[in-house]
Design a protein around this motif. Structure first.
Motif, PDB file in Angstrom:
ATOM      1  N   ARG A 101       9.215  -9.515 -13.103  1.00 37.81           N
ATOM      2  CA  ARG A 101       9.035  -8.019 -13.204  1.00 37.81           C
ATOM      3  C   ARG A 101       8.572  -7.051 -13.967  1.00 37.81           C
ATOM      4  O   ARG A 101       8.323  -6.212 -14.018  1.00 37.81           O
ATOM      5  CB  ARG A 101      10.933  -7.659 -13.611  1.00 37.81           C
ATOM      6  N   LEU A 102       7.766  -7.638 -15.105  1.00 37.00           N
ATOM      7  CA  LEU A 102       6.886  -7.518 -16.430  1.00 37.00           C
ATOM      8  C   LEU A 102       5.612  -8.097 -15.869  1.00 37.00           C
ATOM      9  O   LEU A 102       4.696  -7.237 -15.969  1.00 37.00           O
ATOM     10  CB  LEU A 102       7.705  -9.005 -17.662  1.00 37.00           C
ATOM     11  N   ARG A 103       5.529  -9.674 -15.456  1.00 40.89           N
ATOM     12  CA  ARG A 103       4.368  -9.538 -15.040  1.00 40.89           C
ATOM     13  C   ARG A 103       3.455  -8.897 -13.950  1.00 40.89           C
ATOM     14  O   ARG A 103       3.594  -7.987 -13.152  1.00 40.89           O
ATOM     15  CB  ARG A 103       4.066 -11.264 -14.723  1.00 40.89           C
ATOM     16  N   MET A 107       2.989  -6.509 -18.664  1.00 43.13           N
ATOM     17  CA  MET A 107       1.741  -7.465 -19.146  1.00 43.13           C
ATOM     18  C   MET A 107       0.927  -7.673 -18.127  1.00 43.13           C
ATOM     19  O   MET A 107       1.266  -8.088 -16.942  1.00 43.13           O
ATOM     20  CB  MET A 107       2.889  -8.546 -20.168  1.00 43.13           C
ATOM     21  N   ALA A 108      -0.438  -7.994 -18.468  1.00 43.65           N
ATOM     22  CA  ALA A 108      -0.928  -8.619 -17.282  1.00 43.65           C
ATOM     23  C   ALA A 108      -2.178  -9.823 -18.164  1.00 43.65           C
ATOM     24  O   ALA A 108      -2.846  -9.380 -19.137  1.00 43.65           O
ATOM     25  CB  ALA A 108      -1.459  -7.686 -16.817  1.00 43.65           C
ATOM     26  N   MET A 109      -2.618 -10.085 -16.932  1.00 42.95           N
ATOM     27  CA  MET A 109      -4.029 -11.212 -17.219  1.00 42.95           C
ATOM     28  C   MET A 109      -5.496 -10.977 -17.147  1.00 42.95           C
ATOM     29  O   MET A 109      -5.322 -10.848 -15.722  1.00 42.95           O
ATOM     30  CB  MET A 109      -3.209 -12.868 -18.061  1.00 42.95           C
ATOM     31  N   ILE A 110      -6.098 -10.951 -17.295  1.00 39.48           N
ATOM     32  CA  ILE A 110      -7.593 -11.285 -16.792  1.00 39.48           C
ATOM     33  C   ILE A 110      -8.047 -12.434 -16.714  1.00 39.48           C
ATOM     34  O   ILE A 110      -9.029 -13.028 -17.971  1.00 39.48           O
ATOM     35  CB  ILE A 110      -9.011 -10.317 -17.424  1.00 39.48           C
ATOM     36  N   LEU A 190       0.549  -4.888 -22.559  1.00 41.75           N
ATOM     37  CA  LEU A 190       0.118  -5.992 -22.703  1.00 41.75           C
ATOM     38  C   LEU A 190      -1.229  -6.393 -21.516  1.00 41.75           C
ATOM     39  O   LEU A 190      -0.909  -6.713 -21.172  1.00 41.75           O
ATOM     40  CB  LEU A 190       1.356  -6.694 -23.759  1.00 41.75           C
ATOM     41  N   LEU A 191      -2.340  -6.783 -22.070  1.00 41.68           N
ATOM     42  CA  LEU A 191      -3.963  -7.353 -21.509  1.00 41.68           C
ATOM     43  C   LEU A 191      -4.094  -8.433 -22.667  1.00 41.68           C
ATOM     44  O   LEU A 191      -4.677  -7.923 -23.634  1.00 41.68           O
ATOM     45  CB  LEU A 191      -4.862  -5.711 -21.326  1.00 41.68           C
ATOM     46  N   ILE A 192      -4.206  -9.625 -21.788  1.00 41.65           N
ATOM     47  CA  ILE A 192      -4.346 -10.949 -22.547  1.00 41.65           C
ATOM     48  C   ILE A 192      -5.476 -11.241 -21.262  1.00 41.65           C
ATOM     49  O   ILE A 192      -5.389 -11.299 -20.152  1.00 41.65           O
ATOM     50  CB  ILE A 192      -3.602 -11.766 -21.985  1.00 41.65           C
ATOM     51  N   ALA A 193      -7.019 -10.894 -21.828  1.00 43.52           N
ATOM     52  CA  ALA A 193      -9.049 -11.300 -21.369  1.00 43.52           C
ATOM     53  C   ALA A 193      -8.606 -12.486 -22.289  1.00 43.52           C
ATOM     54  O   ALA A 193      -8.794 -13.391 -22.807  1.00 43.52           O
ATOM     55  CB  ALA A 193      -9.683 -10.076 -22.013  1.00 43.52           C
ATOM     56  N   PHE A 219      -5.365   4.278 -22.263  1.00 40.62           N
ATOM     57  CA  PHE A 219      -4.202   3.471 -21.335  1.00 40.62           C
ATOM     58  C   PHE A 219      -3.184   2.477 -22.192  1.00 40.62           C
ATOM     59  O   PHE A 219      -1.918   2.564 -22.438  1.00 40.62           O
ATOM     60  CB  PHE A 219      -3.745   2.779 -20.611  1.00 40.62           C
ATOM     61  N   GLY A 220      -4.080   2.881 -23.980  1.00 44.19           N
ATOM     62  CA  GLY A 220      -3.158   2.340 -25.045  1.00 44.19           C
ATOM     63  C   GLY A 220      -2.383   0.690 -24.657  1.00 44.19           C
ATOM     64  O   GLY A 220      -1.853   1.009 -25.511  1.00 44.19           O
ATOM     65  N   SER A 221      -3.304  -0.068 -24.639  1.00 39.74           N
ATOM     66  CA  SER A 221      -3.042  -1.197 -24.355  1.00 39.74           C
ATOM     67  C   SER A 221      -3.105  -2.002 -25.119  1.00 39.74           C
ATOM     68  O   SER A 221      -4.237  -1.613 -26.326  1.00 39.74           O
ATOM     69  CB  SER A 221      -2.951  -2.167 -23.074  1.00 39.74           C
ATOM     70  N   ALA A 222      -2.171  -2.835 -25.353  1.00 39.40           N
ATOM     71  CA  ALA A 222      -2.387  -4.071 -26.966  1.00 39.40           C
ATOM     72  C   ALA A 222      -3.195  -5.355 -25.941  1.00 39.40           C
ATOM     73  O   ALA A 222      -3.227  -5.657 -24.997  1.00 39.40           O
ATOM     74  CB  ALA A 222      -1.610  -4.272 -27.663  1.00 39.40           C
ATOM     75  N   ILE A 223      -3.901  -5.658 -26.734  1.00 39.01           N
ATOM     76  CA  ILE A 223      -5.109  -6.772 -26.266  1.00 39.01           C
ATOM     77  C   ILE A 223      -5.139  -7.472 -27.230  1.00 39.01           C
ATOM     78  O   ILE A 223      -5.201  -7.703 -28.087  1.00 39.01           O
ATOM     79  CB  ILE A 223      -6.257  -6.098 -25.935  1.00 39.01           C
ATOM     80  N   ILE A 224      -4.875  -8.978 -26.572  1.00 42.23           N
ATOM     81  CA  ILE A 224      -5.260  -9.677 -27.312  1.00 42.23           C
ATOM     82  C   ILE A 224      -6.471 -10.384 -26.042  1.00 42.23           C
ATOM     83  O   ILE A 224      -6.950 -10.776 -24.920  1.00 42.23           O
ATOM     84  CB  ILE A 224      -4.012 -11.324 -26.702  1.00 42.23           C
ATOM     85  N   MET A 225      -7.491 -11.387 -26.864  1.00 45.35           N
ATOM     86  CA  MET A 225      -8.702 -11.502 -26.639  1.00 45.35           C
ATOM     87  C   MET A 225      -9.103 -12.895 -27.201  1.00 45.35           C
ATOM     88  O   MET A 225      -9.201 -13.236 -28.630  1.00 45.35           O
ATOM     89  CB  MET A 225     -10.298 -10.731 -27.156  1.00 45.35           C
TER      90      MET A 225
END
Length: 354
Positions: A101-103, A107-110, A190-193, A219-225
């Motif tokens: 439900r979350l993925r 939260m998502a990943m590139i 949350l976006l993880i790149a 979108f105001g997403s938090a990003i982990i690069m």
């Protein structure tokens, strides 16, 4: 199996304003050769609308950390301890159904290689529309419209015509844009790149990074690069976490870490980068040695076998015997005093960096 916080261990409180809080994260893999300590006591916070850069050599634990946040580890061979809290939701104890439900939704990943991450059997439009339908209950027509909208947002020309094309019909840069569109289709928090500009030429890299910044503002997403490229971090991130051998060895704002680094490993990373001010033909200065095996990591400071400043630490064999701590704010996990770090950087490291 997945385990929880150790008995008797009190998790550190979530940082004020933190949307994502990771505390004392430990991830271990059972293999035929032994237990791999992929992540060993990692803590950090991430606020909404900000970007955290995580850098380090291959095998430092960057990708494992973020796959664990997404719940993409094998519970049969992986042991996870610590605390991961996403907007108040504890993820260590989450079930696979909760992760589903979350993925793709919150939260998502590139992924770094769009060609292998995208299915060759389905059109890009269908792959973008699928998570949107799953998480919103939209009709096929609505989802198709959303896919065209997202392709337009990420700069795919003639999106209405290309929505039915397949991944192999796009260039590397355009496939990466498709991956970004698919990741953002449900407006995740949350976006993880993970190395999102790997194997792209510098012009396309700059376009992708600018696109991510623009979409973050929208979108105001938090990003982990996740990256090994400090140039990417300097362009994208607000805060920086340097990882080595599954541990965080330095943290701070990007300006603090890049302008006044405190850890010998960070000095080595900066010294091994090409500089525009360098003379033509001037050789790079690599970090001596190789990263340690995570089957049997060094005791004490994991960087001590490669560190040129061990003999300047007061106390016999302290770097070998005692694991240095790392505060949650600005700081580095090194036994050198702050005065020693500042002096060594000013006298030895900074002149090399120019």
């Amino acid at each position: 199996m997945t385990t929880l916080t150790k008995p008797g261990q009190t998790p550190a409180p979530t940082g004020p304003g933190a949307f994502l809080s990771v505390r004392d994260l430990r991830v271990r893999f059972a293999t035929e050769d032994g237990v791999v300590k992929a992540v060993d006591g990692l803590s950090f916070d991430l606020e909404r609308g900000t970007t955290l850069g995580i850098v380090g050599e291959s095998g430092s634990g960057k990708s494992v950390t973020n796959l664990t946040i997404l719940g993409l580890h094998n519970p049969m061979t992986t042991t996870v301890e610590g605390e991961i809290v996403l907007d108040g939701k504890e993820l260590i104890t989450a079930t696979e159904r909760e992760f589903e439900r979350l993925r793709g939704n919150r939260m998502a990943m590139i992924f770094q290689d769009a060609l292998t991450a995208l299915s060759p059997y389905h059109s890009v439009g269908r792959q973008i529309a699928e998570p949107f339908r799953k998480h919103t209950g939209a009709s096929k027509r609505e989802a198709r419209g959303r896919a065209i909208e997202m392709l337009t947002k990420v700069g795919i020309p003639s999106a209405k015509d290309r929505v039915d094309d397949y991944p192999h019909q796009f260039s590397g840069g355009m496939r990466q844009r498709v991956m970004i569109a698919m990741s953002l289709v449900c407006d995740p928090d949350l976006l993880i790149a993970d190395e999102p500009t790997t194997a792209l030429d510098v012009t396309v890299q700059a376009q992708i990074l600018d696109l991510l910044k623009d979409l973050q503002q929208e979108f105001g997403s938090a990003i982990i690069m996740i990256t090994h490229d400090l140039g990417v971090v300097a362009n994208m991130a607000d805060d920086l976490l340097v990882m080595y051998a599954g541990r965080a060895v330095e943290r701070g704002t990007v300006r603090e870490v890049l302008k006044s680094p405190q850890h010998p490993y960070t000095w080595g990373l900066l010294g091994s980068m090409p500089r525009l001010s360098a003379d033509v033909g001037e050789p790079l200065t690599p970090i001596p040695g190789s990263p340690p095996s995570l089957l049997n990591p060094p005791s004490g400071c994991p960087f001590h076998p490669r560190c040129a400043f061990v003999d300047q630490v007061e106390g016999s064999d302290r770097c070998v015997d005692v694991r240095p701590g790392l505060p949650l704010g600005r700081g580095s996990a090194c036994h050198l005093t702050l005065q020693q770090k500042n002096r060594i950087f000013a006298e030895t490291i900074q002149p090399r960096l120019g």
